[in-house]
Design a protein around this motif. Sequence first.
Motif, PDB file in Angstrom:
ATOM      1  N   THR A  52       0.759  -1.097  -0.001  1.00  7.17           N
ATOM      2  CA  THR A  52      -0.100  -0.206  -0.203  1.00  7.17           C
ATOM      3  C   THR A  52       0.908   1.220   0.074  1.00  7.17           C
ATOM      4  O   THR A  52       0.313   2.143  -0.470  1.00  7.17           O
ATOM      5  CB  THR A  52      -0.948   0.230   1.342  1.00  7.17           C
ATOM      6  N   PHE A  53       2.026   0.973   0.466  1.00  7.47           N
ATOM      7  CA  PHE A  53       2.806   2.569   0.790  1.00  7.47           C
ATOM      8  C   PHE A  53       4.293   2.517  -0.012  1.00  7.47           C
ATOM      9  O   PHE A  53       4.588   3.433  -0.817  1.00  7.47           O
ATOM     10  CB  PHE A  53       3.092   2.830   2.238  1.00  7.47           C
ATOM     11  N   LEU A  54       4.997   1.267   0.044  1.00  4.37           N
ATOM     12  CA  LEU A  54       6.370   1.402  -0.386  1.00  4.37           C
ATOM     13  C   LEU A  54       6.531   0.967  -1.722  1.00  4.37           C
ATOM     14  O   LEU A  54       7.337   1.253  -2.466  1.00  4.37           O
ATOM     15  CB  LEU A  54       7.126   0.707   0.596  1.00  4.37           C
ATOM     16  N   TRP A  55       5.410   0.085  -2.212  1.00  8.67           N
ATOM     17  CA  TRP A  55       5.650  -0.111  -3.780  1.00  8.67           C
ATOM     18  C   TRP A  55       5.804   1.076  -4.666  1.00  8.67           C
ATOM     19  O   TRP A  55       6.746   1.062  -5.406  1.00  8.67           O
ATOM     20  CB  TRP A  55       4.417  -1.086  -4.113  1.00  8.67           C
ATOM     21  N   LYS A  56       4.933   2.014  -4.760  1.00  2.48           N
ATOM     22  CA  LYS A  56       4.808   3.284  -5.309  1.00  2.48           C
ATOM     23  C   LYS A  56       6.382   4.024  -5.111  1.00  2.48           C
ATOM     24  O   LYS A  56       6.908   4.509  -6.156  1.00  2.48           O
ATOM     25  CB  LYS A  56       3.815   4.099  -5.342  1.00  2.48           C
ATOM     26  N   VAL A  57       6.770   3.823  -4.081  1.00  2.12           N
ATOM     27  CA  VAL A  57       7.872   4.786  -3.694  1.00  2.12           C
ATOM     28  C   VAL A  57       9.130   4.211  -4.353  1.00  2.12           C
ATOM     29  O   VAL A  57       9.999   4.873  -4.917  1.00  2.12           O
ATOM     30  CB  VAL A  57       8.162   4.813  -2.191  1.00  2.12           C
ATOM     31  N   TYR A  58       9.271   2.797  -4.322  1.00  5.49           N
ATOM     32  CA  TYR A  58      10.414   2.195  -4.725  1.00  5.49           C
ATOM     33  C   TYR A  58      10.359   2.343  -6.317  1.00  5.49           C
ATOM     34  O   TYR A  58      11.287   2.289  -6.983  1.00  5.49           O
ATOM     35  CB  TYR A  58      10.288   0.811  -4.398  1.00  5.49           C
ATOM     36  N   GLU A  59       9.175   1.914  -6.572  1.00  3.73           N
ATOM     37  CA  GLU A  59       8.933   2.218  -8.215  1.00  3.73           C
ATOM     38  C   GLU A  59       9.390   3.615  -8.831  1.00  3.73           C
ATOM     39  O   GLU A  59      10.349   3.603  -9.991  1.00  3.73           O
ATOM     40  CB  GLU A  59       7.603   1.930  -8.781  1.00  3.73           C
ATOM     41  N   SER A  61      11.537   5.579  -7.666  1.00  2.56           N
ATOM     42  CA  SER A  61      12.818   5.603  -7.247  1.00  2.56           C
ATOM     43  C   SER A  61      13.730   5.187  -8.316  1.00  2.56           C
ATOM     44  O   SER A  61      14.770   5.489  -8.796  1.00  2.56           O
ATOM     45  CB  SER A  61      13.050   4.965  -6.047  1.00  2.56           C
ATOM     46  N   PHE A  62      13.181   3.876  -8.903  1.00  5.38           N
ATOM     47  CA  PHE A  62      13.886   3.164  -9.923  1.00  5.38           C
ATOM     48  C   PHE A  62      13.820   4.080 -11.051  1.00  5.38           C
ATOM     49  O   PHE A  62      14.609   4.003 -11.951  1.00  5.38           O
ATOM     50  CB  PHE A  62      13.377   1.734 -10.021  1.00  5.38           C
ATOM     51  N   LEU A  63      12.481   4.388 -11.447  1.00  4.43           N
ATOM     52  CA  LEU A  63      12.208   5.313 -12.851  1.00  4.43           C
ATOM     53  C   LEU A  63      13.286   6.347 -12.754  1.00  4.43           C
ATOM     54  O   LEU A  63      13.666   6.810 -13.792  1.00  4.43           O
ATOM     55  CB  LEU A  63      10.719   5.532 -12.816  1.00  4.43           C
ATOM     56  N   GLU A  64      13.170   7.152 -11.819  1.00  4.69           N
ATOM     57  CA  GLU A  64      13.889   8.348 -11.648  1.00  4.69           C
ATOM     58  C   GLU A  64      15.481   7.941 -11.717  1.00  4.69           C
ATOM     59  O   GLU A  64      16.126   8.993 -12.277  1.00  4.69           O
ATOM     60  CB  GLU A  64      13.830   8.849 -10.227  1.00  4.69           C
ATOM     61  N   SER A  65      16.033   6.937 -11.187  1.00  8.79           N
ATOM     62  CA  SER A  65      17.400   6.410 -11.436  1.00  8.79           C
ATOM     63  C   SER A  65      17.652   6.186 -12.840  1.00  8.79           C
ATOM     64  O   SER A  65      18.777   6.724 -13.320  1.00  8.79           O
ATOM     65  CB  SER A  65      17.405   5.211 -10.332  1.00  8.79           C
ATOM     66  N   VAL A  66      16.569   5.526 -13.367  1.00  7.29           N
ATOM     67  CA  VAL A  66      16.743   5.101 -14.964  1.00  7.29           C
ATOM     68  C   VAL A  66      16.900   6.541 -15.641  1.00  7.29           C
ATOM     69  O   VAL A  66      17.679   6.501 -16.556  1.00  7.29           O
ATOM     70  CB  VAL A  66      15.763   4.299 -15.310  1.00  7.29           C
ATOM     71  N   LYS A  67      16.140   7.340 -15.401  1.00  6.27           N
ATOM     72  CA  LYS A  67      16.120   8.788 -16.211  1.00  6.27           C
ATOM     73  C   LYS A  67      17.339   9.412 -16.243  1.00  6.27           C
ATOM     74  O   LYS A  67      17.766  10.128 -17.001  1.00  6.27           O
ATOM     75  CB  LYS A  67      14.912   9.450 -15.873  1.00  6.27           C
ATOM     76  N   ALA A  68      17.831   9.413 -14.658  1.00  2.11           N
ATOM     77  CA  ALA A  68      19.040  10.235 -14.477  1.00  2.11           C
ATOM     78  C   ALA A  68      20.402   9.609 -15.078  1.00  2.11           C
ATOM     79  O   ALA A  68      21.223  10.335 -15.571  1.00  2.11           O
ATOM     80  CB  ALA A  68      19.285  10.229 -12.957  1.00  2.11           C
ATOM     81  N   ALA A  69      19.976   8.358 -15.657  1.00  2.00           N
ATOM     82  CA  ALA A  69      21.121   7.646 -16.228  1.00  2.00           C
ATOM     83  C   ALA A  69      21.220   7.851 -17.815  1.00  2.00           C
ATOM     84  O   ALA A  69      22.003   7.556 -18.615  1.00  2.00           O
ATOM     85  CB  ALA A  69      21.152   6.234 -15.813  1.00  2.00           C
ATOM     86  N   GLY A  70      19.950   8.642 -18.213  1.00  2.00           N
ATOM     87  CA  GLY A  70      19.840   8.789 -19.549  1.00  2.00           C
ATOM     88  C   GLY A  70      19.248   7.651 -20.470  1.00  2.00           C
ATOM     89  O   GLY A  70      19.594   7.513 -21.532  1.00  2.00           O
ATOM     90  N   VAL A  82      11.423  -3.947  -8.291  1.00  2.80           N
ATOM     91  CA  VAL A  82      10.915  -3.723  -7.013  1.00  2.80           C
ATOM     92  C   VAL A  82      10.294  -5.085  -6.443  1.00  2.80           C
ATOM     93  O   VAL A  82      10.496  -5.134  -5.214  1.00  2.80           O
ATOM     94  CB  VAL A  82       9.627  -2.663  -7.366  1.00  2.80           C
ATOM     95  N   GLY A  83       9.636  -5.904  -7.100  1.00  3.89           N
ATOM     96  CA  GLY A  83       8.859  -7.048  -6.576  1.00  3.89           C
ATOM     97  C   GLY A  83       9.918  -7.765  -6.066  1.00  3.89           C
ATOM     98  O   GLY A  83       9.676  -8.486  -4.834  1.00  3.89           O
TER      99      GLY A  83
END
Length: 314
Positions: A52-59, A61-70, A82-83
Amino acid sequence: MNGVKEESAMKNVNVKTFGAMVKRNVKLFFKDKGMFFTSLITPLILLVLYGTFLWKVYENSFLESVKAAGGQVDVKLVKGCVGGELLSSLLAVSCITVAFCANMLMVQDKVNGVDNDFKMTPVKSGMLAMSYYVATLISTLIISFVALGAGLAFIAFKGWYLSAPDVLLIIVDVIILSSFGTALSSLIGYFLTSQGQISAVGTIVSSCYGFICGAYMPVSQFPAWLQKVIMFLPGTYGTSLVRTHCMGGAFREMATSFPAEYMEEIKKSVDCVLYFFNHKVSVFAAYAVLIGSVAAILAAYCAVVYAKSRKKRK
């Protein structure tokens, strides 16, 4: 010749007695609704918390990390990562907390006087102590494997990237972690003499263990001094192992689109890669630490039982 037969018969009796005691302890654990449901509290809380809470946070976080890596990555792959992280956190904590709950039976037998009744029989203290250990391990493994099965089904729904060796290694990790939790709870529980004490210890373990082993929050997010302290705790290596194998398939798929440097950094961020005073910890070393800890704690448990039984004889 008769002496050999008598010795063999005695061994058979001891094996049957030991088996009966283990069976009795496992049955009592699952029949006692209080102990059984208490052992399920931590896994259920974690499932609700993560779902209910952490799934979206982790998801995110991963997406932002990928975008930062270009780079770009399939959302399904991110869900697989995430799973895997959430399943590893659940297993890393549950294998320990369930063991403490299952070992409440040993303390209850002391409180109810059942322990003294056993000692009035020819059953040796060592056999009695090991029957509690084996029964607790069996009970812990049953619940942990149920949690693992539910977790794998959840990952299959979100994004499956695990191979057969990955699943096999996760099973091995669960067995070793459960053995570690059972050994630790047996050693601590042996000194407890009341239901209140074991409940207090269980509460402390349930609330604190997830933090100090890196399950709730990666060790890489802690201050540098605390990271060094946590690296001396065996549970940290157990969490790293199960996380490495739960996320291994997704990382292999991700490695086809991202450079090795980026993959190394993301593995460090989720504790799939650990450093002990700037020295990278290999998977073999992590297994050695965890298995060695199980052996050492179990040896200490046996030594304490032997010392106490010997003292009573005198």
